[in-house]
Write a protein that holds these residues in place. Structure first.
Motif, PDB file in Angstrom:
ATOM      1  N   LYS A 127      95.018  12.507  29.764  1.00 54.67           N
ATOM      2  CA  LYS A 127      93.852  11.846  29.134  1.00 54.67           C
ATOM      3  C   LYS A 127      93.897  10.333  29.393  1.00 54.67           C
ATOM      4  O   LYS A 127      92.917   9.729  29.828  1.00 54.67           O
ATOM      5  CB  LYS A 127      93.886  12.146  27.626  1.00 54.67           C
ATOM      6  CG  LYS A 127      92.861  11.382  26.775  1.00 54.67           C
ATOM      7  CD  LYS A 127      93.011  11.821  25.302  1.00 54.67           C
ATOM      8  CE  LYS A 127      92.309  10.895  24.311  1.00 54.67           C
ATOM      9  NZ  LYS A 127      90.862  10.829  24.473  1.00 54.67           N
ATOM     10  N   ALA A 128      95.060   9.725  29.146  1.00 58.98           N
ATOM     11  CA  ALA A 128      95.181   8.275  29.309  1.00 58.98           C
ATOM     12  C   ALA A 128      94.968   7.856  30.763  1.00 58.98           C
ATOM     13  O   ALA A 128      94.268   6.878  31.049  1.00 58.98           O
ATOM     14  CB  ALA A 128      96.552   7.811  28.820  1.00 58.98           C
ATOM     15  N   TRP A 129      95.557   8.593  31.687  1.00 54.59           N
ATOM     16  CA  TRP A 129      95.433   8.233  33.099  1.00 54.59           C
ATOM     17  C   TRP A 129      93.997   8.389  33.588  1.00 54.59           C
ATOM     18  O   TRP A 129      93.500   7.572  34.363  1.00 54.59           O
ATOM     19  CB  TRP A 129      96.394   9.090  33.944  1.00 54.59           C
ATOM     20  CG  TRP A 129      97.823   8.616  33.866  1.00 54.59           C
ATOM     21  CD1 TRP A 129      98.258   7.441  33.322  1.00 54.59           C
ATOM     22  CD2 TRP A 129      98.975   9.302  34.359  1.00 54.59           C
ATOM     23  NE1 TRP A 129      99.618   7.354  33.443  1.00 54.59           N
ATOM     24  CE2 TRP A 129     100.090   8.477  34.078  1.00 54.59           C
ATOM     25  CE3 TRP A 129      99.181  10.515  34.988  1.00 54.59           C
ATOM     26  CZ2 TRP A 129     101.390   8.839  34.423  1.00 54.59           C
ATOM     27  CZ3 TRP A 129     100.476  10.872  35.340  1.00 54.59           C
ATOM     28  CH2 TRP A 129     101.569  10.042  35.057  1.00 54.59           C
ATOM     29  N   VAL A 130      93.346   9.455  33.170  1.00 53.56           N
ATOM     30  CA  VAL A 130      91.969   9.692  33.605  1.00 53.56           C
ATOM     31  C   VAL A 130      91.036   8.637  33.001  1.00 53.56           C
ATOM     32  O   VAL A 130      90.181   8.072  33.684  1.00 53.56           O
ATOM     33  CB  VAL A 130      91.559  11.139  33.225  1.00 53.56           C
ATOM     34  CG1 VAL A 130      90.058  11.275  33.151  1.00 53.56           C
ATOM     35  CG2 VAL A 130      92.122  12.133  34.242  1.00 53.56           C
ATOM     36  N   GLU A 131      91.237   8.342  31.724  1.00 49.45           N
ATOM     37  CA  GLU A 131      90.354   7.360  31.062  1.00 49.45           C
ATOM     38  C   GLU A 131      90.580   5.945  31.586  1.00 49.45           C
ATOM     39  O   GLU A 131      89.683   5.112  31.549  1.00 49.45           O
ATOM     40  CB  GLU A 131      90.543   7.433  29.535  1.00 49.45           C
ATOM     41  CG  GLU A 131      89.929   8.712  28.963  1.00 49.45           C
ATOM     42  CD  GLU A 131      90.175   8.904  27.474  1.00 49.45           C
ATOM     43  OE1 GLU A 131      90.802   8.025  26.843  1.00 49.45           O
ATOM     44  OE2 GLU A 131      89.745   9.950  26.945  1.00 49.45           O
ATOM     45  N   SER A 132      91.797   5.661  32.062  1.00 47.12           N
ATOM     46  CA  SER A 132      92.066   4.323  32.604  1.00 47.12           C
ATOM     47  C   SER A 132      91.470   4.149  33.996  1.00 47.12           C
ATOM     48  O   SER A 132      91.435   3.038  34.523  1.00 47.12           O
ATOM     49  CB  SER A 132      93.578   4.084  32.694  1.00 47.12           C
ATOM     50  OG  SER A 132      94.109   4.799  33.801  1.00 47.12           O
ATOM     51  N   GLY A 133      91.071   5.260  34.609  1.00 53.79           N
ATOM     52  CA  GLY A 133      90.535   5.199  35.970  1.00 53.79           C
ATOM     53  C   GLY A 133      91.608   5.326  37.035  1.00 53.79           C
ATOM     54  O   GLY A 133      91.328   5.282  38.230  1.00 53.79           O
ATOM     55  N   MET A 134      92.858   5.513  36.625  1.00 55.32           N
ATOM     56  CA  MET A 134      93.963   5.589  37.589  1.00 55.32           C
ATOM     57  C   MET A 134      93.877   6.858  38.444  1.00 55.32           C
ATOM     58  O   MET A 134      94.180   6.829  39.630  1.00 55.32           O
ATOM     59  CB  MET A 134      95.291   5.538  36.839  1.00 55.32           C
ATOM     60  CG  MET A 134      96.475   5.339  37.735  1.00 55.32           C
ATOM     61  SD  MET A 134      97.791   4.401  36.954  1.00 55.32           S
ATOM     62  CE  MET A 134      98.321   5.518  35.692  1.00 55.32           C
ATOM     63  N   TYR A 135      93.514   7.974  37.833  1.00 57.45           N
ATOM     64  CA  TYR A 135      93.348   9.243  38.564  1.00 57.45           C
ATOM     65  C   TYR A 135      92.035   9.898  38.146  1.00 57.45           C
ATOM     66  O   TYR A 135      91.573   9.705  37.020  1.00 57.45           O
ATOM     67  CB  TYR A 135      94.526  10.189  38.284  1.00 57.45           C
ATOM     68  CG  TYR A 135      95.842   9.630  38.756  1.00 57.45           C
ATOM     69  CD1 TYR A 135      96.133   9.560  40.113  1.00 57.45           C
ATOM     70  CD2 TYR A 135      96.771   9.131  37.844  1.00 57.45           C
ATOM     71  CE1 TYR A 135      97.331   9.009  40.561  1.00 57.45           C
ATOM     72  CE2 TYR A 135      97.965   8.586  38.282  1.00 57.45           C
ATOM     73  CZ  TYR A 135      98.244   8.530  39.641  1.00 57.45           C
ATOM     74  OH  TYR A 135      99.412   7.983  40.076  1.00 57.45           O
TER      75      TYR A 135
END
Ligand code: UT7
Length: 331
Positions: A127-135
């Motif tokens: 969730k955090a990675w997707v929301e940060s735009g990283m992946y």
């Protein structure tokens, strides 16, 4: 990137080995009875991986089901996060084995270890990675072959566990279950209550470690039981509060499937939760560790009518000790 958007589960999948081990099969291995197992745990049977079927193999089947469900190609996955406590090898990671097997060539891949809470820990990271735009598209896989670390001479543990795998795709785009909030916790002071003593750097494999059954699950069942009830209740209530969701609004609860008595004890600690809203698979699969919440979620979505805006509460607990809860909302 849209800063306001929340990550979603846009596809789920699971895999259970065909081979069924019943309570009467266990009666032939240890001094136990169907009556004891059913009344103390609610478990009637569990699945056991066949020869040549590994954690990665099961994870691949669950991943392929989740990819198909989401309508996402392996080439569109940019990260693979595998939560397992029974990796094929200590290294390389099971995530790398799955990456190769499904042909997700451009995906980075790593294993995480949070025992039975692994699915929720992985969901939180995704969730955090997707929301940060990283992946963009993360494949979360939770496969476990507990039969490979179960001592079939220890009746206090061997009746509990089974094999299985679950997976989901986490992304900002597409339709599915919005991951509103995930709440996680851990208490390393209780680390030794549930563990496998051998095989790590403290007790590497030796003739002695094998003779002492150090390569199998050791558990102080009673103690773990009490922590499980308390921690899953508090994590769930904390998670609901931070999502701003009242318990009356919960359409379904999907708990970790360790013991029917743990599930019922938690359900009683909610004022407005009717028992038929608590989804159970423990009777047919036993405790499949990290995969258990994901298997139950996948079955829930595929067998029950879920309505727009329905809230689903996930909760899990395991070795570490670790615990967590998540509030999902069906779009
Ligand atoms: O996935 C993460 C976490 N894992 C869990 O959440 C599991 C948590 N623990 C449990 O689910 C339960 O503690 C168990 C199912 C493991 C055990 O149930 P219990 O009600 O706590 O039983 P107990 O350990 O207090 O044992 C009661 C009796 C003992 O006999 P005595 O000492 O009263 O004579 C055990 O020796 O039951 C006996 N016993 C069995 N008898 C028949 C233990 N296992 C068995 C068995 N068959 N398989």
């Amino acid at each position: 990137m849209d800063m306001g958007k929340k990550a979603k589960i846009i596809g789920t999948g699971s895999y259970l080995p065909e081979n069924v081990m019943t309570n009467s099969d266990l009666e032939k291995l240890v001094d136990t009875s169907n009556e004891w197992i059913v009344s103390r745990t609610g478990i009637e049977e569990r699945r056991i991986a066949k020869e040549g079927e590994y954690t990665s193999t099961m994870g691949v089947f669950a991943s392929q089901a989740a990819l198909a469900d989401a309508g996402v190609l392996p080439s569109q996955i940019d990260f693979i996060l595998v939560a397992t406590l029974t990796p094929d090898y200590n290294f390389p990671s099971t995530a790398c084995l799955i990456q190769h097997a499904i042909g997700a060539k451009q995906a980075a891949a790593v294993d995480i270890q949070a025992a039975c809470t692994g699915y929720l820990y992985a969901l939180s990271i995704a969730k955090a990675w997707v929301e940060s735009g990283m992946y963009k598209n993360i494949l979360v896989v939770a496969p476990d072959k507990l039969s490979s670390i179960t001592n079939y001479k220890d009746r206090s543990t061997c009746v509990l566990f089974g094999d299985g795998a679950s997976a989901c795709i986490v992304s900002l785009e597409g339709k599915g279950l919005v991951i509103e909030t995930v709440t996680l916790g851990a208490d390393g002071e209780q680390a030794l209550l549930l563990m496998m003593p051998g095989g790590g750097c403290r007790h590497p494999a030796s003739a002695e470690s094998v003779a002492m059954s150090q390569h199998t699950i050791h558990m102080a069942g009673n103690e773990v039981f009490k922590h499980a009830v308390r921690r899953m209740e508090s994590a769930s209530k904390e998670c609901l509060a931070s999502a701003g969701v009242d318990e009356k609004e919960i359409a379904w609860v999907v708990p970790h499937q360790a013991n029917i008595r743990i599930i019922e004890a938690i359900a009683k600690r909610f004022e407005h939760l009717s028992p038929e809203r608590v989804f159970k698979t423990v009777h047919k699969y036993g405790n499949t560790s990290a995969s258990s919440v994901g298997i139950a979620l996948d079955e829930l979505l595929k067998t029950q009518k879920i309505h727009s805006n329905d809230k689903i509460l996930l909760m899990a607990f395991g070795a570490g000790l670790t615990w967590g809860a998540a509030v999902l909302r069906y779009e």
